[in-house]
Design an enzyme around this catalytic site. Structure first.
Site, PDB file in Angstrom:
ATOM      1  CB  THR A 192      -0.657   0.136   1.628  1.00  0.00           C
ATOM      2  OG1 THR A 192      -1.674   1.906   0.739  1.00  0.00           O
ATOM      3  CG2 THR A 192       0.008   0.324   2.524  1.00  0.00           C
ATOM      4  CB  SER A 404      -1.813  14.711  -5.211  1.00  0.00           C
ATOM      5  OG  SER A 404      -3.152  13.691  -6.126  1.00  0.00           O
TER       6      SER A 404
END
Lengths: 404, 404
Positions: A192, A404
């Site tokens: 992750t 982002s």
């Protein structure tokens, strides 16, 4: 938004691990954005990394260094992902490792770099270099050091994320501590976002790698916020060896149990803090022909914008769940055998709405923050569980505003 | 929201086709929600249907009737999808066909039923039965009849959708008219939501089926709003044979051209009217190893919530496009070779931001309503184009409010 209560547990010291932070001005002013994790000599270190083909420069460098030398330092910055930055990004990541190595009197290859934040901007190497002495000076093994480190790796997260567990090995207690970050661009593949986990247990490198891989597959690889796999995912596991040594199968099982607990808590914390999340949703798929088939169905439902908006609306819209199940990549699918439960309420059987179903019963479950959807496919004994969040106005706001 | 101007063209008469509508009260009061399309005897009819395993009762019945008898009527209702309704739903669909057959003096098997709207509610058969006489009485081949029919099939659509084209066959002009509906739950697989297309050309059934399949693969199967494949998708193509007969290869090519034009316009109209859409986005992927690989990359980008919210925000966030390309299911992907253009502006090359790129140039393209993103993979000569919309607050509002 976030779901449920934010709990950062009391983190015990992990013998052989110290953590330091500083405010280097990479992200916003006056926030911790640089973290150094110091690892005692002789520790084993394992890592899993993103499978995104556009993986970031620090991921390349971390993998190479991990293969070259025994790791002594993890160097993590938030505010800048150093992704999509080409050859310059590789040089920048290397030069940060070099700078830390020089200050610490260790080869650059003993440092693994990790970055998270904006994609495509050059890494502010000078700021990182300038922030390093303070981070090194603050190295500590206290609860507060873990908490500051957990703060120092966040991006759009609204909460710090930590978990701890312990187990008995050869009559002695060993601990497993972990911190993670992640809120959006969450559909890990092999690992992750960022997670750093450490234990004082002693364990050989190959076994440590195997344990990490298995545990990640059950935890981080089973969560999704928005189906987008990041370029910077990494999950690192350190075993310092200062505590009891894992030898027997019983030792392995004990450590696996504690590791699973920590990784699962960290992974679920990411979903509870998912961008715009108002629901924490557990999707349990059973009676598939294989675990992979169960995962395919679970992720198809978890990624469906129509299911996710229905969850946001607290609408027990079983038709959308059914339609998502029906478009999953499953061969020879007999939908008459599918049974779908929402919490304790049966939604679907025999190809349609369950006989005893009432809107009132469905709505009562949907009103909760924690929701379990169980989907039995009636074609085998494979199963998988996936955790996800809903799709809210806040998700759109956060991602239409945040660069982002 | 919807993108660009709504244009419903002047529809010529198609000899052998008549359309009737009524307000049966299935959907909201006082709106057309029942449509009958009458097809002259001897026409050829081809259809493509959803591949969703949970396909709706009318899809099952339509496929069976199509195989049993020469089709004489299409019976379409909005307001209720008759999906997830089990055996009762099958009986309801059959009984509507029976009712129309009785009124028209034709076997029930000559009627194909289509439903769209709420999933999981019983079909209001009595209302449909009651609305049929008015629909039959209004059968007509005028422009207005086409326009009313286009209205009568809508659900969350904000616009009626129609297209027409013509071509020369053996010195005579033949026409192709089509209408479609669709706005959400749009990721057709084999067919889209609902589309009804008719030509006066004469053409044999197998050739008609092949033409429809190919044309659908280039149009409806290349659009996505939200990755959700409906349970009720269908695209029907009728060739009445009242006009010139397709015989030579040149005839086939001419008809294919007109058919492609109509289906492409209808498919793109669905994207322009996508739920909450503020952008119409064309994703052109080239230099893939195969068309399938190009489609995989295009759909991965088209489904990325982070790319879609960036489009909504008019943010030329190439990092999100790059991250989505990087997680597409492509083997041995050399990201250094990928080139990404936004309109006429180069965004990405050599694994990072293109040298000449400026935010100002990217933002200028992003400010437009119609946006083209070109992704060259540098590994072959396969290509595909996919059309999609953005992810806006309105998408969430529509789907958190609408029970579908």
């Amino acid at each position: 938004m976030a779901v449920g209560e934010a709990i950062f547990p009391e983190m015990p010291m992990i013998d052989g691990i110290r953590l330091g932070t500083s405010k280097a001005g990479i992200s916003k002013p006056d926030r911790r954005d640089l973290v150094v994790i110091e690892i005692v000599e002789g520790a084993s270190v394992a890592g899993t990394f993103t499978r995104n083909a556009f993986c970031a420069a620090p991921v390349h460098v971390a993998k190479r260094h991990l293969a070259q030398e025994r790791t002594r330092f993890l160097l993590i910055n938030t505010g800048n992902a150093n992704a999509g930055t080409g050859d310059g990004g590789m040089r920048d990541a290397e030069s940060c490792c070099q700078a830390l190595g020089e200050l610490a009197g260790a080869p650059a290859e003993t440092v693994l770099p990790f970055s998270t934040g904006v994609i495509g901007e050059p890494l502010p190497v000078e700021r990182i270099r300038t922030g390093l002495p303070e981070a090194l000076a603050s190295l500590d093994d206290s609860h507060l050091a873990w908490q500051y480190a957990a703060q120092g790796i966040l991006t759009t997260d609204t909460r710090i994320k930590g978990a701890t567990a312990s187990c008995e090995i050869a009559g002695a207690t060993v601990s497993v501590n972990g911190i993670s970050k992640g809120s959006g661009m969450i559909k890990p593949n092999m690992a992750t976002m960022l997670a750093f986990v450490a234990t004082d247990a002693g364990i050989d490198q190959p076994l440590l790698e195997a344990l990490l891989r298995e545990s990640v597959n059950r935890s981080f690889n089973c969560i999704t916020v928005d189906s987008d796999t990041s370029t910077n995912d990494a999950c690192m596991l350190i075993a310092t060896g200062r505590g009891a040594r894992v030898v027997s199968d019983a030792d392995v099982a004990a450590l696996r149990g504690a590791l699973d607990e920590v990784l699962m808590q960290l992974a679920q914390a990411i979903i509870r803090d998912g961008e715009g999340a108002t629901k924490f949703v557990t999707l349990e798929v059973s009676e598939a022909r294989s675990r992979q088939e169960a995962l395919d169905v679970a992720f198809t439902v978890a990624h469906s914008p129509l299911v996710k908006t229905a969850l946001y609306a607290c609408d027990a819209n079983w038709g959308r769940i059914l339609a998502a199940v029906g478009r999953a990549p499953v061969e020879d699918f007999d939908v008459e055998r599918v049974v779908i439960d929402l919490g304790e309420v049966r939604l679907v059987e025999n190809g349609g709405r369950a006989a005893g179903y009432s809107e009132a019963a469905g709505s009562a479950v949907m009103a909760r923050e924690d929701i379990v959807i169980r989907i039995a496919l009636g074609r085998g004994d494979g199963g998988a569980t996936v955790w996800t969040s809903d799709l809210s106005h806040d998700y759109v706001s956060i991602n239409a505003d945040y660069r982002s």
